[in-house]
Design an enzyme around this catalytic site. Structure first.
Site, mmCIF file in Angstrom:
data_model
loop_
_atom_site.group_PDB
_atom_site.id
_atom_site.type_symbol
_atom_site.label_atom_id
_atom_site.label_comp_id
_atom_site.label_asym_id
_atom_site.label_seq_id
_atom_site.Cartn_x
_atom_site.Cartn_y
_atom_site.Cartn_z
ATOM 1 N N ARG A 215 0.829 -1.211 0.000
ATOM 2 C CA ARG A 215 0.000 0.000 0.000
ATOM 3 C C ARG A 215 0.864 1.262 0.000
ATOM 4 N NH1 ARG A 215 -3.463 -1.247 4.743
ATOM 5 N NH2 ARG A 215 -4.552 -3.173 4.242
ATOM 6 N N ASP B 265 -6.545 -3.811 -7.228
ATOM 7 C CA ASP B 265 -7.217 -4.389 -6.061
ATOM 8 C C ASP B 265 -7.401 -5.875 -6.323
ATOM 9 O OD1 ASP B 265 -8.905 -3.457 -3.474
ATOM 10 O OD2 ASP B 265 -9.870 -5.179 -4.429
ATOM 11 N N TYR C 86 -14.189 -13.526 0.401
ATOM 12 C CA TYR C 86 -15.032 -12.399 -0.006
ATOM 13 C C TYR C 86 -16.280 -12.875 -0.738
ATOM 14 C CZ TYR C 86 -11.646 -8.754 1.203
ATOM 15 O OH TYR C 86 -10.817 -7.894 1.883
ATOM 16 N N ARG D 288 -7.075 10.800 -7.291
ATOM 17 C CA ARG D 288 -8.201 9.883 -7.130
ATOM 18 C C ARG D 288 -9.498 10.600 -6.791
ATOM 19 N NH1 ARG D 288 -8.893 5.092 -4.629
ATOM 20 N NH2 ARG D 288 -11.048 5.704 -4.947
ATOM 21 N N ARG E 18 -3.575 6.054 0.321
ATOM 22 C CA ARG E 18 -4.159 7.204 1.012
ATOM 23 C C ARG E 18 -3.174 7.993 1.869
ATOM 24 N NH1 ARG E 18 -9.021 4.128 3.725
ATOM 25 N NH2 ARG E 18 -7.496 2.448 3.556
#
Length: 355
Positions: free
Chosen positions: A38, A87, A162, A51, A42
């Site tokens: 990552r 992702d 998931y 983004r 962010r």
């Protein structure tokens, strides 16, 4: 061997002698290489700017945007490898699974997969399904030059979790109910996902990935016996499918201290270690013939420069006897991390390990 191939026959010559790939191959390095999971995300204001207003899945399908985001931490931090911005659910979306990534929640599946009839919804992935990936890799490899680009995918167990749960889960009760209650359906589900995952990694390698990482984010929820019986065959299938390309294969999971040996046994060349197990102990559990990756606790970066350097020194000391070591965090960069702390960490590792 063509002019653009390395001595391994597959890896691009430009990146073959990089510190990162040398460490993955357990060869002597000029310094311990560093990259972060990552690292493009962010924590970077420039990421938030590009983004802004663009949903996560859409941003993964815009090649020029993907290239820009992937390059941001290389420019800012001077890391030794870039990791492709995407992702783990992208290949599932590409084959038509109705899903979305909801801010603050994560991937959410509209119709969970829990019956044999549901398997039909998991069709094979083709390169045409993810043409934007090939395009983005082309843009990136030209821009990165000698800096390796890491491709990645979600491992079959985590993707299955998931799909079966319908989204993130704390206890994985539906997943485990299927795994224990219908072992044959579970095996068929993971085998199908292994094929999709392998196809996704092949697209990335053929487009220029210098290494690939398989993320099994949730597999730490399993015991070693359950992993060996119900997960290892599918993960091994993924690694075997890409073994002929000659690129290093990295395997990482969270809370997998009891599974480290099995993660290597699945076929990884490099085993990622979270912060819960010291690297020297991890090496004992994994056994010889594998490089290790890790493993600073991401939360340490909030503690100030002196504390970060102290903990980093402990990790470098624990890694001193390893055959190969890639410095990384024990999980992803936390969103509120100070980017300057990451830049200083890269410089510190490079300085402390320069040979």
């Amino acid at each position: 061997m063509s002019a653009n191939q390395s001595p391994a026959g597959k890896q691009p010559t430009a990146t073959y002698d990089s510190a990162f790939l040398k460490a993955c191959r357990r060869e002597p390095v000029p310094h311990t290489p560093v990259w972060f999971m990552r690292q493009a995300g962010r924590s970077l204001p420039e990421y938030l700017k590009v983004r802004e207003g663009i949903p996560m899945l859409e941003s993964c399908m815009r090649p020029e945007l993907v290239a820009e985001i992937t390059l941001q931490p290389v420019r800012r931090h001077g890391v030794d490898a870039a990791i492709y911005f995407s992702d783990i659910v992208v290949p599932l979306k590409a084959i038509g699974i109705d899903l979305d990534i909801k801010p603050g929640v994560g991937p959410v599946i509209a119709d969970p997969i829990r019956t044999r009839a549901d398997l039909a919804r998991l069709r094979d992935l083709t390169p045409e399904d993810v043409a934007y990936v090939t395009e983005a890799f082309g843009l990136l490899t030209r821009e990165l030059g000698a800096t390796p680009l890491i491709g990645f995918a979600g491992a079959p167990f985590t993707l299955a979790s998931y799909l079966v749960e319908g989204g993130p889960s704390r206890n994985h009760e539906h997943t485990k109910a299927l795994m224990y209650g219908d072992p044959q359906l579970w095996a068929d589900l993971l085998d199908r996902l292994a094929g999709i995952t392998a196809a996704f990694l092949k697209v990335q390698i053929e487009a220029g990935a210098s290494a690939v990482q398989l993320f099994d984010s949730w597999v730490g929820a399993l015991s070693p016996a359950d992993y060996r019986r119900s997960v290892l065959p599918a993960s091994r299938k993924v690694f075997e499918a890409v073994s002929g390309y000659g690129v290093p294969r990295i395997h990482f999971g969270v809370g997998t201290g009891e599974l480290l040996g099995l993660l290597g046994e699945a076929g990884a060349d490099v085993v990622g270690v979270d912060w819960r197990v010291p690297l020297d102990e991890a090496a004992r559990r994994v056994g010889p013939g594998k490089a290790l990756q890790g493993n600073l606790d991401p939360a340490v970066l909030f503690a100030g420069r002196e504390a970060v350097e102290t903990k980093t020194r402990e990790i470098l000391d624990a890694a001193a006897g390893l055959e190969g070591h890639v410095f990384n965090l024990g999980h992803g960069v936390l969103p509120t991390t100070d980017p300057d702390a990451l830049t200083r960490l890269v410089e510190y590792v490079h300085t402390q390990t320069a040979r």
